[in-house]
Design a protein around this motif. Structure first.
Motif, PDB file in Angstrom:
ATOM      1  N   ASN A 220       0.843  -1.195   0.000  1.00  0.00           N
ATOM      2  CA  ASN A 220       0.000   0.000   0.000  1.00  0.00           C
ATOM      3  C   ASN A 220       0.883   1.251   0.000  1.00  0.00           C
ATOM      4  N   ARG A 221       0.274   2.402   0.015  1.00  0.00           N
ATOM      5  CA  ARG A 221       1.025   3.654  -0.099  1.00  0.00           C
ATOM      6  C   ARG A 221       2.042   3.812   1.035  1.00  0.00           C
ATOM      7  N   LYS A 222       1.641   3.507   2.249  1.00  0.00           N
ATOM      8  CA  LYS A 222       2.539   3.631   3.392  1.00  0.00           C
ATOM      9  C   LYS A 222       3.751   2.720   3.237  1.00  0.00           C
ATOM     10  N   GLU A 223       3.518   1.507   2.776  1.00  0.00           N
ATOM     11  CA  GLU A 223       4.622   0.561   2.589  1.00  0.00           C
ATOM     12  C   GLU A 223       5.528   0.990   1.439  1.00  0.00           C
ATOM     13  N   LEU A 224       4.941   1.520   0.369  1.00  0.00           N
ATOM     14  CA  LEU A 224       5.744   2.004  -0.757  1.00  0.00           C
ATOM     15  C   LEU A 224       6.679   3.120  -0.321  1.00  0.00           C
ATOM     16  N   LEU A 225       6.167   4.025   0.505  1.00  0.00           N
ATOM     17  CA  LEU A 225       6.991   5.126   0.992  1.00  0.00           C
ATOM     18  C   LEU A 225       8.060   4.628   1.968  1.00  0.00           C
ATOM     19  N   TYR A 226       7.734   3.604   2.742  1.00  0.00           N
ATOM     20  CA  TYR A 226       8.722   3.005   3.654  1.00  0.00           C
ATOM     21  C   TYR A 226       9.868   2.387   2.856  1.00  0.00           C
ATOM     22  N   ILE A 227       9.526   1.679   1.789  1.00  0.00           N
ATOM     23  CA  ILE A 227      10.543   1.070   0.928  1.00  0.00           C
ATOM     24  C   ILE A 227      11.383   2.154   0.254  1.00  0.00           C
ATOM     25  N   ALA A 228      10.725   3.213  -0.244  1.00  0.00           N
ATOM     26  CA  ALA A 228      11.443   4.319  -0.879  1.00  0.00           C
ATOM     27  C   ALA A 228      12.425   4.959   0.089  1.00  0.00           C
ATOM     28  N   SER A 229      12.014   5.104   1.332  1.00  0.00           N
ATOM     29  CA  SER A 229      12.905   5.672   2.344  1.00  0.00           C
ATOM     30  C   SER A 229      14.123   4.778   2.577  1.00  0.00           C
ATOM     31  N   GLY A 230      13.892   3.466   2.591  1.00  0.00           N
ATOM     32  CA  GLY A 230      15.015   2.538   2.741  1.00  0.00           C
ATOM     33  C   GLY A 230      15.978   2.620   1.570  1.00  0.00           C
ATOM     34  N   LEU A 231      15.444   2.744   0.361  1.00  0.00           N
ATOM     35  CA  LEU A 231      16.287   2.879  -0.830  1.00  0.00           C
ATOM     36  C   LEU A 231      17.086   4.179  -0.796  1.00  0.00           C
ATOM     37  N   GLN A 232      16.465   5.227  -0.297  1.00  0.00           N
ATOM     38  CA  GLN A 232      17.157   6.508  -0.177  1.00  0.00           C
ATOM     39  C   GLN A 232      18.328   6.408   0.800  1.00  0.00           C
ATOM     40  N   ASP A 233      18.134   5.704   1.900  1.00  0.00           N
ATOM     41  CA  ASP A 233      19.210   5.513   2.875  1.00  0.00           C
ATOM     42  C   ASP A 233      20.375   4.736   2.265  1.00  0.00           C
ATOM     43  N   ILE A 234      20.054   3.714   1.476  1.00  0.00           N
ATOM     44  CA  ILE A 234      21.103   2.932   0.814  1.00  0.00           C
ATOM     45  C   ILE A 234      21.874   3.814  -0.161  1.00  0.00           C
ATOM     46  N   ASN A 235      21.132   4.593  -0.944  1.00  0.00           N
ATOM     47  CA  ASN A 235      21.768   5.491  -1.909  1.00  0.00           C
ATOM     48  C   ASN A 235      22.697   6.484  -1.204  1.00  0.00           C
ATOM     49  N   ARG A 236      22.244   7.018  -0.077  1.00  0.00           N
ATOM     50  CA  ARG A 236      23.060   7.974   0.673  1.00  0.00           C
ATOM     51  C   ARG A 236      24.350   7.323   1.159  1.00  0.00           C
ATOM     52  N   ASN A 237      24.258   6.082   1.582  1.00  0.00           N
ATOM     53  CA  ASN A 237      25.447   5.378   2.062  1.00  0.00           C
ATOM     54  C   ASN A 237      26.486   5.246   0.957  1.00  0.00           C
ATOM     55  N   PHE A 238      26.016   4.944  -0.256  1.00  0.00           N
ATOM     56  CA  PHE A 238      26.945   4.865  -1.386  1.00  0.00           C
ATOM     57  C   PHE A 238      27.545   6.233  -1.697  1.00  0.00           C
ATOM     58  N   PHE A 239      26.751   7.285  -1.533  1.00  0.00           N
ATOM     59  CA  PHE A 239      27.229   8.643  -1.780  1.00  0.00           C
ATOM     60  C   PHE A 239      28.384   8.993  -0.846  1.00  0.00           C
ATOM     61  N   VAL A 240      28.217   8.685   0.439  1.00  0.00           N
ATOM     62  CA  VAL A 240      29.254   9.062   1.404  1.00  0.00           C
ATOM     63  C   VAL A 240      30.466   8.134   1.346  1.00  0.00           C
ATOM     64  N   GLN A 241      30.350   6.998   0.640  1.00  0.00           N
ATOM     65  CA  GLN A 241      31.500   6.110   0.487  1.00  0.00           C
ATOM     66  C   GLN A 241      32.502   6.621  -0.532  1.00  0.00           C
ATOM     67  N   ASP A 242      32.104   7.546  -1.387  1.00  0.00           N
ATOM     68  CA  ASP A 242      32.976   8.018  -2.466  1.00  0.00           C
ATOM     69  C   ASP A 242      34.333   8.488  -1.956  1.00  0.00           C
ATOM     70  N   TYR A 243      34.322   9.434  -1.032  1.00  0.00           N
ATOM     71  CA  TYR A 243      35.582  10.033  -0.585  1.00  0.00           C
ATOM     72  C   TYR A 243      36.457   9.043   0.183  1.00  0.00           C
ATOM     73  N   PRO A 244      35.918   8.330   1.207  1.00  0.00           N
ATOM     74  CA  PRO A 244      36.787   7.373   1.909  1.00  0.00           C
ATOM     75  C   PRO A 244      37.315   6.259   1.019  1.00  0.00           C
ATOM     76  N   THR A 245      36.525   5.835   0.020  1.00  0.00           N
ATOM     77  CA  THR A 245      37.017   4.810  -0.907  1.00  0.00           C
ATOM     78  C   THR A 245      38.189   5.345  -1.716  1.00  0.00           C
ATOM     79  N   LYS A 246      38.073   6.577  -2.172  1.00  0.00           N
ATOM     80  CA  LYS A 246      39.171   7.206  -2.905  1.00  0.00           C
ATOM     81  C   LYS A 246      40.412   7.298  -2.028  1.00  0.00           C
ATOM     82  N   GLN A 247      40.231   7.648  -0.754  1.00  0.00           N
ATOM     83  CA  GLN A 247      41.369   7.758   0.153  1.00  0.00           C
ATOM     84  C   GLN A 247      42.037   6.405   0.389  1.00  0.00           C
ATOM     85  N   ARG A 248      41.243   5.355   0.474  1.00  0.00           N
ATOM     86  CA  ARG A 248      41.812   4.016   0.661  1.00  0.00           C
ATOM     87  C   ARG A 248      42.628   3.600  -0.560  1.00  0.00           C
TER      88      ARG A 248
END
Length: 365
Positions: free
Chosen positions: A107-135
């Motif tokens: 339902n709509r609430k569950e779709l938004l919950y899933i979207a929020s989880g996907l956004q969190d995953i995307n953000r994690n990949f975003f913040v990995q850019d700099y430390p990965t480059k440093q490694r």
């Protein structure tokens, strides 16, 4: 009805009657508990199979989890497990299977919950850019230092170089073969992640986020829908036919994206880059955009209405039938090497060179 209940409770047969009820409830509860434990055991087994290496086992596990997705007792756990598997996945067969399972019966609430989880995953990949480059840089320095140490090992200055921290000590050199092998292996793994895998992961999660957001919108187009992006990387995202009533974007990037018939309303956008993207029949309505840049974007039948701009520039952008309506904060200096057609309208005092023909292609996947 009340009199009948009183007679039952005051009857001499009540102890037998109550024993029958208690026995029935106890039996029902024991059966329910037994079935739950059997389902839980199967759920745990399926989760283990979900993270195996063999593709067919993973797909089979996803198919089984689609059954658990329909079970209210396991639905949320199923969603969380599938999202965690998506975090590591780049195979499109597996990705599509996961997304199809997540969508089913949501339902709509569950779709938004899933979207929020996907956004969190995307953000994690975003913040990995700099430390990965440093490694990667750290490993490159370690390899270079080892090679230099081997060159200086038999020179008179070797001990002084050790004291200065410019070369490795003898114990490192004695194990040089194993160390160089390990350095190179770690370097290869991190280099592939830094060069392209992080970008692929961000693309997958961004596309999936847009998909679930649109489905949530279509489930009730009149209901409030907010987007709140912080340190998100939505490169290559495709978003179409959606109205967002509250748009908050900060420290994010949207590059090589396509927006078709998307309305961003209630804007609070800051420190965000829009790069090489297409805006077709889309617009920003009400709010503010500050400390941001639009570079090499194409705008066709786009609208900016009641937007206050602060320290925001448009660079190498093309405008076709695009209108800036009641917008403030923009001057001629904020439009750098931009072109437009004759039908486009800009804030007062802004003049953009007119091209006779501007063509913007929008490809629908």
């Amino acid at each position: 009805m009340g009199e009948i209940l009183v007679k039952i409770l005051t009857s001499s047969e009540t102890p037998w009657f109550m024993a029958l009820i208690i026995g029935g409830v106890s039996g029902w509860w024991a059966l329910k508990r037994y079935r739950y434990e059997k389902h839980l055991e199967k759920f745990k087994e399926t989760n283990a199979n979900l993270f195996k290496d063999r593709k067919q086992e993973v797909l089979a596990a996803i198919a089984t989890l689609s059954i658990f997705k329909r079970n209210p007792e396991f639905e949320k756990n199923t969603i969380d497990v599938l999202l965690s598997r998506l975090y590591t996945e780049l195979d499109y067969d597996v990705i599509n299977s996961i997304l199809s399972t997540l969508i089913q019966d949501s339902n709509r609430k569950e779709l938004l919950y899933i979207a929020s989880g996907l956004q969190d995953i995307n953000r994690n990949f975003f913040v990995q850019d700099y430390p990965t480059k440093q490694r990667v840089n750290d490993l490159n320095k370690a390899i270079s230092k080892m090679e230099y140490s081997l060159q200086q090992a038999n020179t008179p200055d070797y001990n002084q170089l050790i004291n200065d921290g410019k070369v490795e000590i003898e114990s490192f050199l004695r194990n040089k073969d194993q160390l160089i092998t390990q350095y190179n292996q770690d370097f290869i793994n991190l280099a592939s992640l830094h060069k392209y895998k992080l970008a692929w992961h961000k693309q997958v999660t961004a596309d999936a986020y847009a998909m679930f957001l649109r489905k949530a919108y279509l489930s009730n187009p009149e209901e409030h829908l907010s987007v709140k992006l912080f340190q998100n990387d939505f490169n290559y995202v495709y978003m179409a036919e959606i109205k967002i009533t509250e748009t908050t974007v900060s420290r994010s990037a949207l590059a090589s994206a396509i927006f078709a018939e998307v309305e961003f309303a209630g804007n609070n956008i800051s420190r965000t880059d829009f790069f090489a993207s297409v805006f077709n029949q889309s617009g920003f309505y009400e709010g503010k955009i500050k400390d941001s840049i639009f570079e090499r974007n194409s705008f066709t039948e786009a609208t900016f209405k009641n937007i206050h701009f602060t320290n925001t520039q448009f660079t190498n952008c093309k405008f076709e039938s695009t209108r800036f309506i009641n917008c403030t904060g923009l001057t001629q200096q904020d439009f750098i090497q931009c072109t437009a057609d004759a039908s486009s309208k800009f804030p007062e005092g802004v003049i953009i060179p007119v091209e006779a023909s501007i063509t913007t292609a929008v490809t629908t996947p």
